[in-house]
Design a protein around this motif. Structure first.
Motif, PDB file in Angstrom:
ATOM      1  N   ALA A   1       0.768  -1.113  -0.003  1.00 55.87           N
ATOM      2  CA  ALA A   1      -0.145   0.053   0.104  1.00 55.87           C
ATOM      3  C   ALA A   1       0.821   1.267   0.192  1.00 55.87           C
ATOM      4  O   ALA A   1       2.158   1.245   0.521  1.00 55.87           O
ATOM      5  CB  ALA A   1      -0.867   0.177   1.221  1.00 55.87           C
ATOM      6  N   ARG A   2       0.312   2.413  -0.473  1.00 54.31           N
ATOM      7  CA  ARG A   2       1.047   3.369  -0.352  1.00 54.31           C
ATOM      8  C   ARG A   2       1.728   4.089   0.699  1.00 54.31           C
ATOM      9  O   ARG A   2       2.895   4.086   0.614  1.00 54.31           O
ATOM     10  CB  ARG A   2       0.236   4.639  -1.216  1.00 54.31           C
ATOM     11  N   PRO A   3       1.074   3.785   1.855  1.00 51.32           N
ATOM     12  CA  PRO A   3       1.538   4.536   3.326  1.00 51.32           C
ATOM     13  C   PRO A   3       2.724   3.425   3.474  1.00 51.32           C
ATOM     14  O   PRO A   3       3.288   3.763   4.397  1.00 51.32           O
ATOM     15  CB  PRO A   3       0.450   4.250   4.056  1.00 51.32           C
ATOM     16  N   HIS A   4       2.898   2.316   3.229  1.00 52.58           N
ATOM     17  CA  HIS A   4       3.592   1.464   3.558  1.00 52.58           C
ATOM     18  C   HIS A   4       4.839   1.375   2.560  1.00 52.58           C
ATOM     19  O   HIS A   4       6.143   0.787   2.676  1.00 52.58           O
ATOM     20  CB  HIS A   4       3.292  -0.002   3.626  1.00 52.58           C
ATOM     21  N   GLY A   5       5.079   2.497   1.590  1.00 53.82           N
ATOM     22  CA  GLY A   5       6.380   2.497   0.806  1.00 53.82           C
ATOM     23  C   GLY A   5       6.105   2.131  -0.568  1.00 53.82           C
ATOM     24  O   GLY A   5       7.047   1.822  -1.517  1.00 53.82           O
ATOM     25  N   ALA A   6       4.839   1.857  -1.074  1.00 57.67           N
ATOM     26  CA  ALA A   6       4.637   1.499  -2.715  1.00 57.67           C
ATOM     27  C   ALA A   6       5.425   2.350  -3.592  1.00 57.67           C
ATOM     28  O   ALA A   6       5.682   3.323  -3.304  1.00 57.67           O
ATOM     29  CB  ALA A   6       3.329   1.467  -3.091  1.00 57.67           C
ATOM     30  N   PRO A   7       6.082   1.550  -4.596  1.00 62.50           N
ATOM     31  CA  PRO A   7       5.824   0.079  -4.994  1.00 62.50           C
ATOM     32  C   PRO A   7       6.910  -0.848  -4.219  1.00 62.50           C
ATOM     33  O   PRO A   7       6.623  -2.108  -4.013  1.00 62.50           O
ATOM     34  CB  PRO A   7       6.190   0.152  -6.337  1.00 62.50           C
ATOM     35  N   VAL A   8       7.996  -0.102  -3.768  1.00 62.77           N
ATOM     36  CA  VAL A   8       9.096  -1.107  -3.002  1.00 62.77           C
ATOM     37  C   VAL A   8       9.620  -0.585  -1.657  1.00 62.77           C
ATOM     38  O   VAL A   8       9.920   0.874  -1.821  1.00 62.77           O
ATOM     39  CB  VAL A   8      10.160  -1.119  -4.003  1.00 62.77           C
ATOM     40  N   ARG A   9       9.858  -1.263  -0.827  1.00 64.12           N
ATOM     41  CA  ARG A   9      10.634  -0.832   0.328  1.00 64.12           C
ATOM     42  C   ARG A   9      11.677  -1.680   0.640  1.00 64.12           C
ATOM     43  O   ARG A   9      11.682  -2.910   0.288  1.00 64.12           O
ATOM     44  CB  ARG A   9       9.633  -0.588   1.681  1.00 64.12           C
ATOM     45  N   ALA A  10      12.561  -1.366   1.421  1.00 62.13           N
ATOM     46  CA  ALA A  10      13.471  -2.239   2.126  1.00 62.13           C
ATOM     47  C   ALA A  10      12.610  -2.990   3.432  1.00 62.13           C
ATOM     48  O   ALA A  10      11.948  -2.314   4.029  1.00 62.13           O
ATOM     49  CB  ALA A  10      14.832  -1.729   2.696  1.00 62.13           C
ATOM     50  N   LEU A  11      13.310  -4.214   3.646  1.00 58.95           N
ATOM     51  CA  LEU A  11      12.799  -4.773   5.091  1.00 58.95           C
ATOM     52  C   LEU A  11      13.988  -5.559   5.620  1.00 58.95           C
ATOM     53  O   LEU A  11      14.535  -6.476   5.157  1.00 58.95           O
ATOM     54  CB  LEU A  11      11.923  -6.009   4.253  1.00 58.95           C
ATOM     55  N   VAL A  12      14.190  -4.920   7.014  1.00 57.09           N
ATOM     56  CA  VAL A  12      15.394  -5.332   7.642  1.00 57.09           C
ATOM     57  C   VAL A  12      14.729  -5.724   9.050  1.00 57.09           C
ATOM     58  O   VAL A  12      14.828  -4.968   9.929  1.00 57.09           O
ATOM     59  CB  VAL A  12      16.330  -4.335   8.074  1.00 57.09           C
ATOM     60  N   PRO A  13      14.039  -7.140   9.031  1.00 57.85           N
ATOM     61  CA  PRO A  13      13.392  -7.237  10.422  1.00 57.85           C
ATOM     62  C   PRO A  13      14.040  -7.261  11.752  1.00 57.85           C
ATOM     63  O   PRO A  13      13.483  -7.282  12.803  1.00 57.85           O
ATOM     64  CB  PRO A  13      12.667  -8.535   9.735  1.00 57.85           C
ATOM     65  N   ASP A  14      15.302  -7.528  11.524  1.00 58.36           N
ATOM     66  CA  ASP A  14      15.961  -7.711  13.024  1.00 58.36           C
ATOM     67  C   ASP A  14      16.436  -6.384  13.644  1.00 58.36           C
ATOM     68  O   ASP A  14      17.016  -6.363  14.631  1.00 58.36           O
ATOM     69  CB  ASP A  14      17.195  -8.752  12.911  1.00 58.36           C
ATOM     70  N   LEU A  15      16.093  -5.266  12.745  1.00 59.78           N
ATOM     71  CA  LEU A  15      16.400  -3.841  13.512  1.00 59.78           C
ATOM     72  C   LEU A  15      15.030  -3.136  13.423  1.00 59.78           C
ATOM     73  O   LEU A  15      14.155  -3.647  12.817  1.00 59.78           O
ATOM     74  CB  LEU A  15      17.491  -3.170  12.526  1.00 59.78           C
ATOM     75  N   TYR A  16      15.125  -2.105  14.243  1.00 60.59           N
ATOM     76  CA  TYR A  16      13.977  -1.355  14.313  1.00 60.59           C
ATOM     77  C   TYR A  16      13.666  -0.693  13.091  1.00 60.59           C
ATOM     78  O   TYR A  16      14.403  -0.786  12.166  1.00 60.59           O
ATOM     79  CB  TYR A  16      14.137   0.024  15.403  1.00 60.59           C
ATOM     80  N   PHE A  17      12.257  -0.569  12.948  1.00 55.91           N
ATOM     81  CA  PHE A  17      11.615  -0.592  11.504  1.00 55.91           C
ATOM     82  C   PHE A  17      12.024   0.793  10.928  1.00 55.91           C
ATOM     83  O   PHE A  17      11.768   0.738   9.515  1.00 55.91           O
ATOM     84  CB  PHE A  17      10.137  -0.716  11.617  1.00 55.91           C
ATOM     85  N   TRP A  18      12.831   1.898  11.451  1.00 55.36           N
ATOM     86  CA  TRP A  18      12.910   2.907  10.411  1.00 55.36           C
ATOM     87  C   TRP A  18      14.227   2.750   9.583  1.00 55.36           C
ATOM     88  O   TRP A  18      14.468   3.314   8.709  1.00 55.36           O
ATOM     89  CB  TRP A  18      13.098   4.023  11.408  1.00 55.36           C
ATOM     90  N   LYS A  19      14.799   1.519   9.710  1.00 47.28           N
ATOM     91  CA  LYS A  19      15.787   1.180   9.096  1.00 47.28           C
ATOM     92  C   LYS A  19      15.349   0.501   7.554  1.00 47.28           C
ATOM     93  O   LYS A  19      15.974   0.647   6.732  1.00 47.28           O
ATOM     94  CB  LYS A  19      16.566   0.065   9.766  1.00 47.28           C
TER      95      LYS A  19
END
Length: 238
Positions: free
Chosen positions: A183-201
Motif C-alpha cells: 500500500a502507498r503508506p507502506h512504501g509502494a511500490p518497493v521498500r527495504a525490509l530489515v526485520p531484525d532492526l527497528y523498522f525505521w531502517k
C-alpha cells in the motif's frame, strides 16, 4: 519510522495518546483517522514466552503487539510500479539500475517474519514477498572494501545498515505485504525490509542501495536515533 511528512506524520501528542490507550488495555485506538487493532493481553503474554531460533524472545523488551503494520508517515515517493527504478551502486564492480519488471524476474522470496518499531509496537508473523538484498549484491559484485549499506529513498531519506546485517537472508527489497502489493503508506511500490532492526531502517519508497566503505548515518541517526537499532538491546537513541 520514516522522514516526517507535512500531512501524514503523527504528532507527539498522537503517540502519547496511542501509548496511553495501550497501557489501559484498549483494544482499538484511532489516530489521525486510522484505526490500529491491538493484540489482546493474552497474546502479548504468550508472545513474551516464545523464542527465536537464536534464543532471543520473539517480543523484544518494552514492545507491545499490533495485528497489522501501522503506517508511520513519511514524505511519500512515487507509488507507480511503472516509474520505479532501483539503483545498486557504490563499492561494487558492476553497478546497475533495475526497473520493477526486472525486479520481478529475479528470484522471489516469500517470507514470514516479525517487525519491530521504535515506537514500541511489534507485528508477529508478517508476510512479505521480495528479492534478497544479498542477491542484488551478488549481481553487483560487491567489493571487499564495502562495510556498510545505505538504503536511499524518496526526498533524500536514507538509513544505514552494517553490510553483514544487510546481507542476511531475511533482508529484502519487498514489493508485497500480506499477499497484496504494498500500500502507498507502506512504501509502494518497493521498500527495504530489515526485520531484525527497528523498522525505521526498513526505508520506504526505496530508490537506491549504495554499498559504502565508510558508515554514513541516515536521516534519523543524525537526529539522535541509535546508529545500530537493535530492538533486543533497546537501541532507540544515540
Amino acid at each position: 519510522m520514516e522522514k516526517p511528512s507535512r500531512v501524514m506524520a503523527p504528532t507527539m501528542l498522537d503517540r502519547r495518546t496511542f501509548l496511553r490507550a495501550v497501557a489501559a488495555g484498549t483494544g482499538v485506538c484511532a489516530l489521525g483517522g486510522a484505526t490500529y487493532v491491538l493484540a489482546d493481553d493474552g497474546a502479548t503474554r504468550q508472545a513474551a514466552t516464545l523464542k527465536r531460533p537464536d534464543g532471543r524472545p520473539r517480543l523484544p523488551p518494552s514492545q507491545f503487539l499490533l495485528q497489522r503494520l501501522r503506517p508511520m508517515g513519511g514524505s511519500e515517493g512515487d507509488p507507480s510500479a511503472k516509474s520505479f527504478k532501483l539503483r545498486v551502486y557504490g563499492e561494487v564492480e558492476s553497478p546497475f539500475e533495475i526497473d520493477f519488471t526486472e525486479l520481478l524476474k529475479m528470484p522471489q522470496v516469500e517470507q514470514t517474519c516479525d517487525v519491530h518499531c521504535v515506537t514500541k509496537w511489534t507485528v508477529l508473523d508478517s508476510h512479505w514477498t521480495g528479492v534478497r538484498v544479498a542477491d542484488l549484491a551478488e549481481r553487483a559484485k560487491v567489493k571487499k572494501s564495502a562495510r556498510h549499506v545505505i538504503f536511499e529513498a524518496a526526498h533524500g531519506y536514507t538509513s544505514n545498515v552494517l553490510l553483514r546485517e544487510a546481507l542476511a537472508p531475511n533482508v529484502l527489497v519487498a514489493h508485497r505485504y500480506e499477499g497484496a502489493p504494498l500500500a502507498r503508506p507502506h512504501g509502494a511500490p518497493v521498500r527495504a525490509l530489515v526485520p531484525d532492526l527497528y523498522f525505521w531502517k526498513s526505508a520506504k519508497w526505496l530508490t537506491g542501495i549504495r554499498f559504502s566503505a565508510v558508515d554514513q548515518p541516515g536521516y534519523w541517526e543524525v537526529r539522535g536515533y541509535n546508529n545500530h537499532a537493535d530492538p533486543w538491546r533497546e537501541e532507540r537513541y544515540g
